[in-house]
Design a protein around this motif. Structure first.
Motif, PDB file in Angstrom:
ATOM      1  N   LEU A   9    -140.234 -85.113  58.868  1.00 39.80           N
ATOM      2  CA  LEU A   9    -138.906 -85.413  58.335  1.00 39.80           C
ATOM      3  C   LEU A   9    -138.977 -86.322  57.116  1.00 39.80           C
ATOM      4  N   PHE A  10    -140.002 -87.168  57.059  1.00 38.37           N
ATOM      5  CA  PHE A  10    -140.097 -88.147  55.982  1.00 38.37           C
ATOM      6  C   PHE A  10    -141.523 -88.189  55.427  1.00 38.37           C
ATOM      7  N   ALA A  11    -141.613 -88.343  54.123  1.00 38.89           N
ATOM      8  CA  ALA A  11    -142.898 -88.595  53.487  1.00 38.89           C
ATOM      9  C   ALA A  11    -143.281 -90.055  53.702  1.00 38.89           C
ATOM     10  N   PRO A  12    -144.567 -90.390  53.626  1.00 39.33           N
ATOM     11  CA  PRO A  12    -144.978 -91.786  53.848  1.00 39.33           C
ATOM     12  C   PRO A  12    -144.236 -92.792  52.971  1.00 39.33           C
ATOM     13  N   HIS A  13    -143.979 -92.443  51.699  1.00 43.40           N
ATOM     14  CA  HIS A  13    -143.305 -93.409  50.837  1.00 43.40           C
ATOM     15  C   HIS A  13    -141.850 -93.624  51.274  1.00 43.40           C
ATOM     16  N   GLU A  14    -141.237 -92.598  51.910  1.00 42.15           N
ATOM     17  CA  GLU A  14    -139.869 -92.772  52.412  1.00 42.15           C
ATOM     18  C   GLU A  14    -139.851 -93.707  53.617  1.00 42.15           C
ATOM     19  N   LEU A  15    -140.852 -93.608  54.473  1.00 39.00           N
ATOM     20  CA  LEU A  15    -140.928 -94.509  55.621  1.00 39.00           C
ATOM     21  C   LEU A  15    -141.131 -95.953  55.159  1.00 39.00           C
ATOM     22  N   ARG A  16    -141.932 -96.141  54.133  1.00 38.43           N
ATOM     23  CA  ARG A  16    -142.134 -97.501  53.618  1.00 38.43           C
ATOM     24  C   ARG A  16    -140.826 -98.080  53.088  1.00 38.43           C
ATOM     25  N   ARG A  17    -140.001 -97.246  52.470  1.00 39.07           N
ATOM     26  CA  ARG A  17    -138.712 -97.721  51.969  1.00 39.07           C
ATOM     27  C   ARG A  17    -137.788 -98.080  53.132  1.00 39.07           C
ATOM     28  N   LEU A  18    -137.825 -97.279  54.186  1.00 39.12           N
ATOM     29  CA  LEU A  18    -136.984 -97.567  55.347  1.00 39.12           C
ATOM     30  C   LEU A  18    -137.344 -98.899  55.994  1.00 39.12           C
ATOM     31  N   GLU A  19    -138.618 -99.234  55.971  1.00 40.81           N
ATOM     32  CA  GLU A  19    -139.055-100.471  56.624  1.00 40.81           C
ATOM     33  C   GLU A  19    -138.483-101.720  55.971  1.00 40.81           C
ATOM     34  N   ARG A  20    -137.949-101.583  54.760  1.00 35.79           N
ATOM     35  CA  ARG A  20    -137.351-102.731  54.084  1.00 35.79           C
ATOM     36  C   ARG A  20    -135.912-102.988  54.541  1.00 35.79           C
TER      37      ARG A  20
END
Length: 219
Positions: A9-20
């Motif tokens: 569902l999400f690329a790794p860079h999208e998950l990193r953005r969510l973590e913020r």
């Protein structure tokens, strides 16, 4: 029956953005100090909210002496407490959700659930309708369960008819704690959705609803 893509569902860079990001629920601690709130509710933190007038018996440590020095008014600081989130995600996977709507709905739910789990919040996932042989609610309780949560969202097939009263009634029957509930659906059954959300509110849940649509629905 349509099986959704196994593409994450999400690329790794999208998950990193969510973590913020973070889901916050706040309540005002009236006349108290944030330290008192932390001592009674593990995991909460305090942010300044406003003042109230001092009354006899208030702890002088929490008087805002800066205000007193400027204005001569005795006021006590109040704080908002940030509580851990108990997030209930209600995801429509009925046949009306086939196509782009399905992936959009799962990404919305995935984003909310992922950022909750990364901050040690509790996530419960309910598919509408509930798949055969599966409990009404599946719990995910830690960051270590985030991958399993996203995989579940990505791989569940679309099946069944939309009946929000029936499906949300089952969820209400399985819900024992209050928290935040978010329904993600195309609302193919709008009257049923309204009745189902009313049942959740009567259970004491805070409600959110995300309407997923596409041009075909408008036509």
């Amino acid at each position: 029956m349509t099986v959704p893509s196994t593409t994450p569902l999400f690329a790794p860079h999208e998950l990193r953005r969510l973590e913020r990001l973070r889901i916050r629920r706040r309540r005002t601690v009236r006349g108290g100090h944030q330290g008192e709130w932390r001592s009674r509710h593990h995991g909460a933190s305090g942010l300044f909210a406003d003042h109230r007038a001092y009354v006899a018996g208030d702890d002088l440590r929490y008087v805002d002496w800066n205000v007193y020095g400027r204005l001569g008014d005795l006021v006590v600081k109040r704080f908002e407490a940030e509580e851990n989130v108990d997030l209930l995600l209600l995801v429509d996977h009925s046949l009306s959700m086939r196509g782009a709507k399905s992936r959009a709905a799962r990404r919305v739910a995935g984003a909310l659930g992922y950022l909750a789990l990364t901050h040690q919040d509790h996530v419960r996932l309910a598919w509408l309708p509930a798949p055969e042989g599966r409990p009404a609610l599946v719990d995910y309780r830690s960051r270590g369960r985030a991958s399993a949560f996203l995989e579940d969202l990505a791989t569940m097939d679309e099946a069944g008819e939309t009946d929000h009263v029936r499906d949300l009634g089952r969820v209400v029957g399985a819900t024992r704690r209050r928290g935040l509930a978010v329904l993600v659906s195309d609302f193919f059954d709008p009257a049923g959705a309204i009745r189902g959300l009313a049942m959740l509110r009567a259970r004491g849940l805070e409600l959110g609803a995300v309407h997923i649509t596409d041009p075909t629905d408008a036509e």
